[in-house]
Design a protein around this motif. Sequence first.
Motif, PDB file in Angstrom:
ATOM      1  N   GLY A 384       6.258   3.573  14.469  1.00 47.68           N
ATOM      2  CA  GLY A 384       6.064   4.531  15.549  1.00 47.68           C
ATOM      3  C   GLY A 384       6.486   3.973  16.892  1.00 47.68           C
ATOM      4  N   THR A 385       6.925   4.864  17.767  1.00 44.35           N
ATOM      5  CA  THR A 385       7.391   4.465  19.097  1.00 44.35           C
ATOM      6  C   THR A 385       6.312   3.741  19.891  1.00 44.35           C
ATOM      7  N   GLU A 386       5.048   4.056  19.622  1.00 42.46           N
ATOM      8  CA  GLU A 386       3.955   3.499  20.421  1.00 42.46           C
ATOM      9  C   GLU A 386       3.788   1.991  20.264  1.00 42.46           C
ATOM     10  N   VAL A 387       4.365   1.383  19.224  1.00 45.70           N
ATOM     11  CA  VAL A 387       4.197  -0.063  19.021  1.00 45.70           C
ATOM     12  C   VAL A 387       5.362  -0.854  19.612  1.00 45.70           C
ATOM     13  N   ALA A 388       6.379  -0.202  20.175  1.00 46.62           N
ATOM     14  CA  ALA A 388       7.575  -0.902  20.660  1.00 46.62           C
ATOM     15  C   ALA A 388       7.218  -1.953  21.710  1.00 46.62           C
ATOM     16  N   LEU A 389       6.398  -1.584  22.682  1.00 43.04           N
ATOM     17  CA  LEU A 389       6.022  -2.502  23.749  1.00 43.04           C
ATOM     18  C   LEU A 389       5.301  -3.724  23.199  1.00 43.04           C
ATOM     19  N   PHE A 390       4.363  -3.495  22.293  1.00 40.43           N
ATOM     20  CA  PHE A 390       3.540  -4.592  21.787  1.00 40.43           C
ATOM     21  C   PHE A 390       4.340  -5.523  20.877  1.00 40.43           C
ATOM     22  N   SER A 391       5.275  -4.968  20.126  1.00 41.57           N
ATOM     23  CA  SER A 391       6.113  -5.813  19.271  1.00 41.57           C
ATOM     24  C   SER A 391       7.029  -6.694  20.114  1.00 41.57           C
ATOM     25  N   LEU A 392       7.450  -6.206  21.303  1.00 42.86           N
ATOM     26  CA  LEU A 392       8.258  -7.033  22.202  1.00 42.86           C
ATOM     27  C   LEU A 392       7.421  -8.149  22.811  1.00 42.86           C
ATOM     28  N   LEU A 393       6.239  -7.811  23.336  1.00 45.54           N
ATOM     29  CA  LEU A 393       5.385  -8.814  23.977  1.00 45.54           C
ATOM     30  C   LEU A 393       5.014  -9.928  23.018  1.00 45.54           C
ATOM     31  N   GLU A 394       4.922  -9.598  21.741  1.00 39.76           N
ATOM     32  CA  GLU A 394       4.559 -10.597  20.726  1.00 39.76           C
ATOM     33  C   GLU A 394       5.610 -11.698  20.606  1.00 39.76           C
ATOM     34  N   GLN A 395       6.826 -11.425  21.081  1.00 35.87           N
ATOM     35  CA  GLN A 395       7.917 -12.398  20.977  1.00 35.87           C
ATOM     36  C   GLN A 395       7.829 -13.507  22.028  1.00 35.87           C
ATOM     37  N   PHE A 396       6.873 -13.398  22.969  1.00 35.82           N
ATOM     38  CA  PHE A 396       6.794 -14.334  24.081  1.00 35.82           C
ATOM     39  C   PHE A 396       5.446 -15.050  24.089  1.00 35.82           C
TER      40      PHE A 396
END
Length: 499
Positions: A384-396
Amino acid sequence: MKKFTTVFIISFIISVIFIAWGVISPEGLQEKTGAIQGFLQKKFGWFYLLSATAFLIFSIYLIFSRYGKIKLGKDDDEPDYNLITWFAMLFSAGMGIGLVFWGVAEPLFHYYDPPSGNGETVESARASIRYAFFHWGLHPWGIYTVIGLALAYFKFRKGAPGLISAIFRPLLGDRVNGPIGIMIDVIAVFATVFGVATSLGFGAAQISGGLSYVFTGIENTKMTQLIIIATVTVLFTISASTGLNKGIKYLSNVNIVLAIGLMFFLLFAGPTNFIMDVFTQTLGSYIQNLPSMSFTLGPYSETKQGWIQSWTVFYWAWWIAWAPFVGMFIARVSKGRTIREFVLGVLLVPTIFGGLWFSVFGGSAIFKERMEGTALYSLMTDQGTEVALFSLLEQFPLGSIMSVIAILLISTFFITSADSATFVLGMQTTNGSLNPSNYIKFIWGGVVAASAAILLYSGGLQALQTASIIAAFPFTFIMIFIVFAIMKALKADYKSYKK
């Protein structure tokens, strides 16, 4: 003053009918509203593009016109809020929660599915950020400028009621007090109620998605989303009861601090040079291509035409549907500013901030996809689109902590949007009162929250969003006439101002 105005009664009945329709037959509501919206986007896409661009051109004209020194108020009025608080309030009401939701997702969508050419290329990467700039930049804020300026001018300088119908007095005279004026205000309330309800529903979905992504044991279910809506409803009801100078003002400042903090964290934790290069290049490309993008419909390519209708035309209709709400709110907090100051502030500050936001979040996402081969897009399309932000932040580094801050940011944006909406709906349905009673605000808060909760649960939320955007079509004509009304009033005012 009557406790319930005609506009309140008609708007309330329409709201209840649509909610009931969405509960009883969400598929039927989706089918009917989707067919109407599809027809409008396909047959009148040119009308939306021309109108949105005309509103922006008119706003820019006012900056350089002889009317720029006229105040939105009496000549000796001073602004009620300092610049930082003013920017924070108009930005929080305007599109804060949308930037958080789409900051990562939209550039990724455009990168893989650009308006022309192949995806996953250098050109599609450039176009992805440029079109994010375009969709969230000068055009939406040009739309908000027209309605906000007109409302503030007639309310604070001319002493008219804070109603959209009151703007038409130079054109219609006393007829604004009759059925025509009621129809104008009801259309504005309709767009506001359902536009805000759908945003709250999608906001609840993103908070739920973030909580389930960060914390094991919390599932992203409809029940979780309903609990979030109930909790936020209590919080924004408390905030609404404190008035404009406390709840919304303080929360708006908190929003800006959290948003800037999160953005600067990712700017320096992520590929800093790449992000700033993207921002600088895209800003120039956006300015250079703004005229052509503003009039592009893709009549020679069905693929490009479909893309423009799905994204640009949809966005222009969405911003116009939001214009009564955002315009009335920024008008309320802009007393004492000159026309030039108002237009410059409303157009430039949110546009530059939004451009930097998309460069940081969208640029970081595309960097991860192109340079490091992460699967952010696949994860977003799967979960879902709603997890895009959190999946990015997890990379840092500190990704989990930043995700918690992001959830808090979405929640405060959620509260200020709902709080602002109840305030604006109260104004619109109490003959333009600058301080509508808590009783009226609580009723509209309940209607908006119930709409979001019931339709989220029944699956009719998308249909309600479509219904709201349908209201943008007649409201576009209203805004066109607003331009003529404000120009007629300014010409008359300038003569007395010059004397």
